[in-house]
Write a protein that holds these residues in place. Structure first.
Motif, PDB file in Angstrom:
ATOM      1  N   ARG A   1       0.806  -1.312  -0.134  1.00 12.93           N
ATOM      2  CA  ARG A   1      -0.151   0.014  -0.289  1.00 12.93           C
ATOM      3  C   ARG A   1       0.973   1.258  -0.004  1.00 12.93           C
ATOM      4  O   ARG A   1       0.531   2.303  -0.771  1.00 12.93           O
ATOM      5  N   HIS A   2       1.865   1.154   0.726  1.00 10.73           N
ATOM      6  CA  HIS A   2       2.927   2.131   0.837  1.00 10.73           C
ATOM      7  C   HIS A   2       3.532   2.638  -0.221  1.00 10.73           C
ATOM      8  O   HIS A   2       3.817   3.539  -0.748  1.00 10.73           O
ATOM      9  N   TRP A   3       4.561   1.549  -0.672  1.00  6.92           N
ATOM     10  CA  TRP A   3       5.320   1.499  -1.609  1.00  6.92           C
ATOM     11  C   TRP A   3       4.539   0.613  -2.696  1.00  6.92           C
ATOM     12  O   TRP A   3       5.342  -0.601  -2.753  1.00  6.92           O
ATOM     13  N   THR A   4       3.935   0.964  -3.728  1.00 12.01           N
ATOM     14  CA  THR A   4       3.344   0.063  -4.626  1.00 12.01           C
ATOM     15  C   THR A   4       4.360  -0.157  -5.762  1.00 12.01           C
ATOM     16  O   THR A   4       4.739   0.784  -6.440  1.00 12.01           O
ATOM     17  N   ALA A   5       4.143  -1.519  -5.869  1.00 10.30           N
ATOM     18  CA  ALA A   5       5.576  -2.056  -7.013  1.00 10.30           C
ATOM     19  C   ALA A   5       5.253  -1.091  -8.491  1.00 10.30           C
ATOM     20  O   ALA A   5       6.080  -0.763  -9.002  1.00 10.30           O
ATOM     21  N   VAL A   6       3.915  -1.178  -8.862  1.00  6.45           N
ATOM     22  CA  VAL A   6       3.410  -0.570 -10.044  1.00  6.45           C
ATOM     23  C   VAL A   6       2.828   0.598  -9.799  1.00  6.45           C
ATOM     24  O   VAL A   6       1.611   0.528  -9.537  1.00  6.45           O
ATOM     25  N   PRO A   7       3.379   1.655  -9.722  1.00  7.73           N
ATOM     26  CA  PRO A   7       2.738   2.948  -9.194  1.00  7.73           C
ATOM     27  C   PRO A   7       1.626   3.429 -10.076  1.00  7.73           C
ATOM     28  O   PRO A   7       0.678   4.008  -9.489  1.00  7.73           O
ATOM     29  N   GLN A   8       1.488   3.420 -11.465  1.00  5.50           N
ATOM     30  CA  GLN A   8       0.549   3.840 -12.349  1.00  5.50           C
ATOM     31  C   GLN A   8       0.439   2.625 -13.443  1.00  5.50           C
ATOM     32  O   GLN A   8       1.070   1.806 -14.096  1.00  5.50           O
TER      33      GLN A   8
ATOM     34  N   LEU B   1      -3.913   6.380  -5.189  1.00  6.46           N
ATOM     35  CA  LEU B   1      -5.298   5.361  -4.672  1.00  6.46           C
ATOM     36  C   LEU B   1      -4.969   4.857  -3.193  1.00  6.46           C
ATOM     37  O   LEU B   1      -5.955   5.006  -2.236  1.00  6.46           O
ATOM     38  N   HIS B   2      -3.797   4.474  -2.973  1.00  7.53           N
ATOM     39  CA  HIS B   2      -3.593   3.689  -1.633  1.00  7.53           C
ATOM     40  C   HIS B   2      -3.097   4.562  -0.433  1.00  7.53           C
ATOM     41  O   HIS B   2      -3.046   4.210   0.514  1.00  7.53           O
ATOM     42  N   LYS B   3      -3.148   6.192  -0.771  1.00  3.18           N
ATOM     43  CA  LYS B   3      -3.002   6.956   0.165  1.00  3.18           C
ATOM     44  C   LYS B   3      -4.387   7.821   0.418  1.00  3.18           C
ATOM     45  O   LYS B   3      -4.183   8.980   1.299  1.00  3.18           O
ATOM     46  N   ARG B   4      -5.392   7.719  -0.271  1.00  3.98           N
ATOM     47  CA  ARG B   4      -6.502   8.523  -0.154  1.00  3.98           C
ATOM     48  C   ARG B   4      -7.087   8.420   1.106  1.00  3.98           C
ATOM     49  O   ARG B   4      -7.463   7.316   1.690  1.00  3.98           O
ATOM     50  N   LYS B   5      -7.430   9.608   1.852  1.00  3.62           N
ATOM     51  CA  LYS B   5      -8.062   9.542   3.119  1.00  3.62           C
ATOM     52  C   LYS B   5      -9.618   8.994   3.011  1.00  3.62           C
ATOM     53  O   LYS B   5     -10.054   8.510   4.132  1.00  3.62           O
TER      54      LYS B   5
ATOM     55  N   ASP C   1      -5.509   8.666   9.098  1.00  2.00           N
ATOM     56  CA  ASP C   1      -4.155   8.316   9.058  1.00  2.00           C
ATOM     57  C   ASP C   1      -3.883   7.426   7.999  1.00  2.00           C
ATOM     58  O   ASP C   1      -2.875   6.454   7.953  1.00  2.00           O
ATOM     59  N   ALA C   2      -3.942   7.777   6.834  1.00  5.88           N
ATOM     60  CA  ALA C   2      -3.652   7.097   5.700  1.00  5.88           C
ATOM     61  C   ALA C   2      -2.237   6.987   5.345  1.00  5.88           C
ATOM     62  O   ALA C   2      -1.688   6.090   4.782  1.00  5.88           O
ATOM     63  N   GLU C   3      -1.609   7.883   5.760  1.00  7.83           N
ATOM     64  CA  GLU C   3      -0.029   8.197   5.653  1.00  7.83           C
ATOM     65  C   GLU C   3       0.636   7.168   6.624  1.00  7.83           C
ATOM     66  O   GLU C   3       1.747   7.119   6.435  1.00  7.83           O
ATOM     67  N   LYS C   4      -0.191   6.833   7.860  1.00  2.00           N
ATOM     68  CA  LYS C   4       0.741   6.126   8.869  1.00  2.00           C
ATOM     69  C   LYS C   4       0.683   4.716   8.456  1.00  2.00           C
ATOM     70  O   LYS C   4      -0.093   3.936   7.482  1.00  2.00           O
ATOM     71  N   PHE C   5       1.991   3.978   8.721  1.00  3.03           N
ATOM     72  CA  PHE C   5       2.154   2.550   8.397  1.00  3.03           C
ATOM     73  C   PHE C   5       1.452   1.842   9.524  1.00  3.03           C
ATOM     74  O   PHE C   5       1.878   1.876  10.738  1.00  3.03           O
TER      75      PHE C   5
ATOM     76  N   LYS D   1     -13.604  -4.916   5.975  1.00  4.11           N
ATOM     77  CA  LYS D   1     -14.892  -5.088   5.760  1.00  4.11           C
ATOM     78  C   LYS D   1     -15.528  -3.945   5.635  1.00  4.11           C
ATOM     79  O   LYS D   1     -15.264  -2.816   6.230  1.00  4.11           O
ATOM     80  N   GLY D   2     -16.086  -3.710   4.482  1.00  3.40           N
ATOM     81  CA  GLY D   2     -16.847  -2.144   4.070  1.00  3.40           C
ATOM     82  C   GLY D   2     -15.926  -1.398   3.362  1.00  3.40           C
ATOM     83  O   GLY D   2     -16.460  -0.461   2.981  1.00  3.40           O
ATOM     84  N   ARG D   3     -14.662  -1.756   3.296  1.00  5.98           N
ATOM     85  CA  ARG D   3     -13.467  -0.766   2.331  1.00  5.98           C
ATOM     86  C   ARG D   3     -14.006  -1.117   0.897  1.00  5.98           C
ATOM     87  O   ARG D   3     -14.611  -2.168   0.396  1.00  5.98           O
ATOM     88  N   HIS D   4     -13.953  -0.033   0.161  1.00 10.29           N
ATOM     89  CA  HIS D   4     -14.109   0.013  -1.223  1.00 10.29           C
ATOM     90  C   HIS D   4     -13.367  -1.265  -1.822  1.00 10.29           C
ATOM     91  O   HIS D   4     -12.181  -1.283  -1.627  1.00 10.29           O
ATOM     92  N   PRO D   5     -14.194  -1.889  -2.715  1.00  9.83           N
ATOM     93  CA  PRO D   5     -13.513  -3.196  -3.287  1.00  9.83           C
ATOM     94  C   PRO D   5     -12.091  -2.762  -4.193  1.00  9.83           C
ATOM     95  O   PRO D   5     -11.569  -3.664  -4.594  1.00  9.83           O
ATOM     96  N   PHE D   6     -12.256  -1.480  -4.585  1.00  6.72           N
ATOM     97  CA  PHE D   6     -11.122  -1.224  -5.745  1.00  6.72           C
ATOM     98  C   PHE D   6     -10.259  -0.066  -4.825  1.00  6.72           C
ATOM     99  O   PHE D   6      -9.491   0.678  -5.402  1.00  6.72           O
ATOM    100  N   GLY D   7     -10.236  -0.268  -3.499  1.00  4.45           N
ATOM    101  CA  GLY D   7      -9.434   0.873  -2.797  1.00  4.45           C
ATOM    102  C   GLY D   7      -8.107   0.223  -2.787  1.00  4.45           C
ATOM    103  O   GLY D   7      -6.990   1.028  -2.360  1.00  4.45           O
ATOM    104  N   PHE D   8      -7.938  -1.006  -2.858  1.00  5.15           N
ATOM    105  CA  PHE D   8      -6.581  -1.615  -2.743  1.00  5.15           C
ATOM    106  C   PHE D   8      -6.178  -2.548  -3.924  1.00  5.15           C
ATOM    107  O   PHE D   8      -6.687  -3.645  -4.297  1.00  5.15           O
ATOM    108  N   LEU D   9      -5.231  -2.082  -4.946  1.00  8.19           N
ATOM    109  CA  LEU D   9      -5.140  -2.734  -6.050  1.00  8.19           C
ATOM    110  C   LEU D   9      -3.409  -2.931  -6.479  1.00  8.19           C
ATOM    111  O   LEU D   9      -2.889  -2.354  -7.388  1.00  8.19           O
TER     112      LEU D   9
END
Length: 502
Positions: free
Chosen positions: A367-374, A403-407, A413-417, A428-436
Motif C-alpha cells: 500500500r505504501h510503496w506500490t510496486a507498479v505506481p501507475q 489510490l492507496h493514500k486516499r483518506k 491516518d492514511a499516511e501512517k504505516f 470489511k466495508g472498504r471500497h473493493p477497488f481501494g487496494f490494487l
C-alpha cells in the motif's frame, strides 16, 4: 500579396485544425486541466530538465491536483488521469477498457501478456491462465524455499552488523525463483544473473524516459537516439540469457517425448509451467506458438516476477527496520509456525496460510510503496466515466500509489504505516477497488498468487534468521520515475544474525 494569401491559408488551416481538435475533446470540458498548457506542446514542458526523482514527484502532484479526474496534454493528445476508486472501478471492470495505450508498445515484446493488444492478449491469457492457478503455484514452494535459503546463506556470509543493500540480494533471488518456476531450470549456481537483472533495470529506465518525452514517441526520431541504443543492448542481454534456458528446456522435453503432446492429448490434466505450456501447446488457431510469441511471453513473465518481487522483498526489510515493534510481531508469528529450534520446517500451503499478520504486513508495504505506481487503459468503444460519455480511443491513466493514500478510503491516518489496516474488521466495508497492488479487473496481474506466496516464503527465511535496522528513515524516501517503484538510493539495512536451528 502572395504572402497575405499564404498567411490566410495558414490561418484558415490552423482554425480548422483547432475546430477539429475542440470537437474531438469537447466531451472532457467538465474536468479541470493541469496547468500550464502550451499550444501544441500541451503539458510536456513540466518534465523538461527534470531528474528522474523530480519526474516522479511531478506525476504525484498531477494525481493529487484533483479529487476525481484531471486532463493532461501530451502535445495535442488528451490523457485523463485519476486515483478515485469509483472511477478506477468503472474503468477496470468495463469490457471496453481492456486495451493498453500506445506507449505500452515502448516496452517491446508486443506478443507478451503485459503489452499485447487486446486481440492477442485475450486468447493468450485464456491459454496461459492454468500456468498460474493455485495448484501450479503451490508446486513452486520447493523452488521458493531453495532460493530463499540460498539468499539467507549469502547474507550470513557478511559480517554480523554489516550494512548491505538488500536489493542486491533480493533481485538475484527472484531471478533464481523465476527461472526455476517459469523455465523449469535451476540456476542457483549459474553465472550471469546480476548482468541479467541489471539489463532489466536499464531497459525499464529507458522505456520510462521515452514515455515522458513526447518527441521520442515517433519511432523515426527515437531510433536515432542514444536511449534507443542503450535499450536495445539491454534487451539483447535479457533475451540471450533466458533464450539459452528455453533451448535447454526444449531439448529436455524432446528427450522426454513431451514436446509433441498438446493439451488435447493424454497429459491434458497435468499442470504445466509456462515454458512447457508455450512449447507443447497449440494455440486456438491450431498452430504452435512461434519463437517470437514464446520470447515475448517469457520476457513479460520474467520481468514481472523478478522486478516487482525483488523490489518488494527489499522494501519489506526496510519497513521492518523502520518499525521494530512490527518486526518483533512478525518474528513472533513466524517462529510460532516455523520454530527457531527446528530445522525441519513445514512449508505446506496450509501452514503458510496461517501467517495472517505476515500477509497484513506485506499488504501494508505494498500500500505504501506500490510496486507498479501507475497503469493505463484505452477504451475501444464509447463508455461513461464519472457521468461523462467518453468516445473510443481515449487514454486513462490511474495512479495506484495515490489510490492507496486516499483518506476517503484509508481514513485520516492514511499516511501512517499500520498492518492493522488489513485486519478483517477494517477490510470489511472498504471500497473493493481501494487496494490494487496487482491492478484489477480481467487484465489484472496473472501472477498475483505467485507473488504473494513467494513473498511469504522469503519473509519466513529472512525474519527467522535476521533482525533488521537502518539509518534510513521513512521520511527520507525518494523514488525515481520508472515502470516500477524504484528507490533513488540503496535499500541499505544493517542486519543482525539470529540464532536458529538445534
Amino acid at each position: 500579396m502572395l504572402l497575405l494569401i499564404l498567411a490566410g491559408v495558414v490561418c484558415a488551416l490552423g482554425g480548422y485544425l483547432y475546430w477539429i481538435h475542440r470537437k474531438q475533446y469537447r466531451f472532457a470540458d467538465k474536468w479541470p486541466t493541469l496547468k500550464p498548457v502550451y499550444p501544441l506542446l500541451g503539458n510536456t514542458l513540466i518534465m523538461v530538465g527534470k531528474t528522474n526523482v523530480e519526474r516522479f514527484e511531478v506525476l504525484r502532484h498531477v494525481f493529487r491536483s484533483t479529487d476525481r479526474i484531471i486532463r493532461l496534454w501530451a502535445g495535442p493528445r488528451l490523457l485523463l488521469a485519476t486515483s478515485h476508486p469509483d472511477l478506477i472501478q468503472q474503468i477496470l471492470t468495463n469490457p471496453y477498457c481492456l486495451e493498453k495505450p500506445f506507449f505500452y508498445k515502448f516496452v517491446g515484446f508486443h506478443d507478451g501478456l503485459f503489452t499485447a493488444k487486446y486481440s492477442i492478449w485475450k486468447p493468450t491469457r485464456k491459454q496461459l491462465n492454468p500456468c498460474f492457478n493455485q495448484r501450479v503455484t503451490n508446486s513452486f514452494i520447493p523452488v521458493f524455499v531453495r532460493c530463499a535459503e540460498k539468499m539467507v546463506a549469502s547474507l550470513n556470509e557478511c559480517e554480523d552488523g554489516a550494512t548491505v543493500n538488500m536489493l542486491y540480494y533480493t533481485s538475484v533471488c527472484t531471478v533464481e525463483m523465476a527461472c526455476g518456476t517459469t523455465l523449469g531450470t535451476d540456476i542457483l549456481d549459474r553465472k550471469g544473473k546480476r548482468e541479467f537483472r541489471q539489463a532489466l533495470n536499464v531497459a525499464s529506465e529507458c522505456v520510462s524516459r521515452r514515455m515522458t518525452c513526447v518527441h521520442l514517441y515517433p519511432d523515426f526520431t527515437y531510433r536515432f537516439t542514444k536511449l534507443h541504443k542503450e535499450c536495445n543492448e539491454a534487451r539483447k542481454t535479457v533475451v540471450s540469457y533466458y533464450t539459452e534456458l528455453v533451448n535447454e528446456r526444449k531439448e529436455y522435453l524432446l528427450k522426454s517425448n513431451s514436446i509433441s503432446l498438446s493439451d488435447n492429448e493424454e497429459d491434458a490434466t497435468k499442470p504445466k509451467i509456462l515454458v512447457d505450456k508455450l512449447l507443447t501447446t497449440f494455440k486456438e488457431d491450431g498452430k504452435p506458438y512461434t519463437d517470437k510469441q514464446i520470447t515475448d511471453n517469457i520476457y513479460a513473465t520474467m520481468t514481472g516476477a523478478t522486478d516487482t518481487g525483488g523490489l518488494l522483498t527489499a522494501y519489506c526489510c526496510l519497513f521492518m527496520a523502520f518499525y521494530p515493534e512490527v518486526q518483533e510481531r512478525l518474528y513472533a508469528e513466524i517462529t510460532e509456525y516455523f520454530p527457531v529450534d527446528s530445522t525441519e520446517l513445514d512449508f505446506s500451503p496450509e501452514t503458510i496460510k496461517e501467517l495472517k499478520y505476515t500477509e497484513m504486513f506485506l499488504n501494508e508495504v505494498q500500500r505504501h510503496w506500490t510496486a507498479v505506481p501507475q497503469i493505463a487503459r484505452q477504451n475501444t468503444a464509447e463508455i461513461v466515466i464519472d457521468g461523462v460519455t467518453v468516445p473510443p480511443g481515449n487514454i486513462i491513466i490511474m495512479s495506484m500509489i495515490e489510490l492507496h493514500k486516499r483518506k476517503d478510503v484509508w481514513g485520516a491516518d492514511a499516511e501512517k504505516f499500520d498492518p492493522e489496516n488489513f485486519s478483517p474488521e477494517r477490510v470489511k466495508g472498504r471500497h473493493p477497488f481501494g487496494f490494487l497492488p496487482f491492478s484489477g479487473g480481467k487484465r489484472m496481474c496473472v501472477g498475483y498468487r505467485y507473488g504473494m506466496l513467494a513473498l511469504k516464503i522469503l519473509m519466513v527465511h529472512l525474519v527467522r534468521s535476521i533482525k533488521f535496522s537502518s539509518k534510513i528513515k521513512p521520511e527520507d524516501a525518494a523514488f525515481e520515475h520508472d515502470l516500477t517503484l524504484k528507490l533513488a538510493f540503496d535499500a541499505a539495512v544493517q542486519f543482525h544474525k539470529r540464532k536458529i536451528g538445534k
